[in-house]
Design an enzyme around this catalytic site. Structure first.
Site, short mmCIF file in Angstrom:
data_model
loop_
_atom_site.label_atom_id
_atom_site.label_comp_id
_atom_site.label_asym_id
_atom_site.label_seq_id
_atom_site.Cartn_x
_atom_site.Cartn_y
_atom_site.Cartn_z
CG HIS A 1 5.66 41.63 -35.53
ND1 HIS A 1 6.56 40.73 -35.01
CD2 HIS A 1 4.42 41.11 -35.31
CE1 HIS A 1 5.90 39.71 -34.48
NE2 HIS A 1 4.61 39.91 -34.65
CG HIS B 1 1.74 40.85 -39.27
ND1 HIS B 1 1.23 39.57 -39.40
CD2 HIS B 1 1.44 41.24 -38.00
CE1 HIS B 1 0.66 39.20 -38.26
NE2 HIS B 1 0.76 40.20 -37.40
CG HIS C 1 -2.77 43.04 -34.73
ND1 HIS C 1 -2.72 43.12 -36.10
CD2 HIS C 1 -1.90 42.06 -34.38
CE1 HIS C 1 -1.86 42.22 -36.56
NE2 HIS C 1 -1.35 41.56 -35.53
CG ASP C 2 1.43 42.95 -34.28
OD1 ASP C 2 1.40 42.82 -33.04
OD2 ASP C 2 1.38 41.97 -35.05
CG ASP D 1 -1.88 38.22 -34.68
OD1 ASP D 1 -1.22 38.67 -35.63
OD2 ASP D 1 -1.62 38.46 -33.48
P1 AMP Z 1 1.72 38.87 -33.29
O1 AMP Z 1 3.11 39.00 -32.77
O2 AMP Z 1 0.77 39.90 -32.76
O3 AMP Z 1 1.67 38.80 -34.79
O4 AMP Z 1 1.15 37.54 -32.67
C1 AMP Z 1 1.33 36.31 -33.27
C2 AMP Z 1 2.34 35.49 -32.53
O5 AMP Z 1 2.20 34.16 -32.99
C3 AMP Z 1 3.80 35.83 -32.84
O6 AMP Z 1 4.33 36.84 -32.06
C4 AMP Z 1 4.48 34.52 -32.55
O7 AMP Z 1 4.68 34.38 -31.16
C5 AMP Z 1 3.44 33.50 -32.96
N1 AMP Z 1 3.75 32.98 -34.31
C6 AMP Z 1 3.23 33.37 -35.49
N2 AMP Z 1 3.74 32.64 -36.49
C7 AMP Z 1 4.60 31.75 -35.93
C8 AMP Z 1 5.43 30.73 -36.43
N3 AMP Z 1 5.49 30.44 -37.73
N4 AMP Z 1 6.20 30.03 -35.56
C9 AMP Z 1 6.14 30.30 -34.24
N5 AMP Z 1 5.37 31.25 -33.69
C10 AMP Z 1 4.61 31.97 -34.52
ZN ZN Z 2 0.28 40.24 -35.41
MG MG Z 3 1.08 41.39 -31.59
#
Ligand code: AMP
Ligand code: ZN
Ligand code: MG
Length: 322
Positions: free
Chosen positions: A10, A14, A50-51, A158
């Site tokens: 993050h 990203h 967004h993050d 995302d």
């Molecule tokens: P963000 O944290 O805003 O990027 O939201 C995306 C969310 O998707 C992450 O926090 C994780 O919970 C989930 N995520 C993304 N990629 C993966 C992955 N390869 N395996 C498991 N969860 C994932």
């Molecule tokens: Zn994200």
């Molecule tokens: Mg997020």
């Protein structure tokens, strides 16, 4: 802000990745022609912020550890509330205020859209968000709200790395897992139970990725594609034009906010949108098609092969016990 916590996943890369993916979707599907310039701007800014100032720990960790941010936001969408709030604080600084030329009304509209979109990136809204959109698309004449549509697009972008080529997907996955494992180390030190995927000694990586692809990513992409097909069908001649870049839209719509009155080039090509029956078979991973949806209107779905390929590789790794 994206570098503050030195997160493996993050961070600003990203944010740039999600912004680029959103931009790609807006241009390649022709969705930008359904939107005003302000809505496009809001979507790109939402993707970029967004993050913002992500702590490298999850909402669950904030809640369980009783962090200041969890206290501030009463355990609800803790990180997402922070990303928005911290980013808008930066924008208050005169040197950083990229919104200063907006009118008061434009600012209010853009701010509302960004708040809606970023809050909807909270994974705890995922299933409800998908269900709501699916239900809406079954109606005879679905009226998809801009904010709901853009929220789903941002959410899909995302979580889109499993829908890209293996090398990219694998790299992002390893970075995210390293971030999760660092959280697990913290949880162990604090005597908290491990959050899912956070115990570096007991996490089945390949299996977890297959689950993530099958239960989260595939259904999201399918609903998003159905939604885009419903939205874009009425403006197909515009969405199909071969000038699908935001810069060309800027030129053609600079004095005009209404997608329906955009100039449509005389010889529209079908580069971005495919309307052939042959494309039907590639939508097998899609959801049931609402009966009211115009037939023969399909967008390209290049992610389907990537998802299948990535799942296959994880399955091979699971068998080998890697
Ligand atoms: P963000 O944290 O805003 O990027 O939201 C995306 C969310 O998707 C992450 O926090 C994780 O919970 C989930 N995520 C993304 N990629 C993966 C992955 N390869 N395996 C498991 N969860 C994932
Ligand atoms: Zn994200
Ligand atoms: Mg997020």
């Amino acid at each position: 802000g994206y570098c503050r916590f030195r997160n493996p996943y993050h961070n600003n890369l990203h944010a740039a990745d999600v912004a680029q993916t959103v931009h790609h979707v807006l241009c390649q599907t022709g969705l930008m022609h359904w939107l005003t310039d302000l809505e496009i701007f809001a979507t790109l800014v939402a993707a970029l912020i967004h993050d913002y100032e992500h702590t490298g720990t999850t909402n669950n960790f904030h809640v369980m550890s009783g962090s200041d941010t969890a206290m501030l936001y009463n355990d609800r969408a803790v990180l997402e509330n922070h990303h928005i709030s911290a980013a808008f604080r930066v924008l208050k600084d005169d040197d950083c205020n990229i919104l200063q030329n907006l009118s008061r009304d434009e600012y209010r509209e853009l701010r509302t859209l960004i708040i809606d979109m970023v809050l909807a990136t909270d994974m705890s809204f995922h299933f409800q968000q998908l269900k709501n959109m699916k239900n809406l698309l079954t109606l005879a004449e679905p009226n998809v709200e801009k904010s709901k549509a853009l929220s789903l697009v941002l959410h899909c972008c995302d979580i889109s790395h499993p829908a890209k080529k293996w090398d990219l997907h694998h790299k992002w996955t390893m970075l995210l897992l390293e971030e999760f494992f660092r959280q697990g180390d913290l949880e162990r030190d604090l005597g908290l139970p491990f959050s899912p995927l956070c115990d570096r000694n007991n996490t089945l990586v390949a299996e977890s990725q297959i689950g993530f692809i099958e239960f989260i990513v595939e259904p999201s992409m399918a609903v998003c594609a159905d939604m885009l097909e419903v939205i874009l069908a009425p403006i197909a001649p515009i969405a199909n034009n071969n000038n699908n870049s935001l810069s060309s839209k800027a030129i053609s719509s600079s004095t005009n906010d209404d997608a329906n009155t955009l100039n449509v080039p005389e010889e529209a090509s079908c580069e971005a949108i495919v309307c052939e029956a042959a494309e039907e078979k590639s939508s097998s991973a899609g959801t049931e098609k609402p009966t009211s949806m115009p037939t023969r209107f399909k967008i390209k779905k290049p992610w389907i092969t990537c998802l299948a390929e990535n799942k296959k590789i994880w399955k091979e790794q699971a068998v080998k016990g890697e």
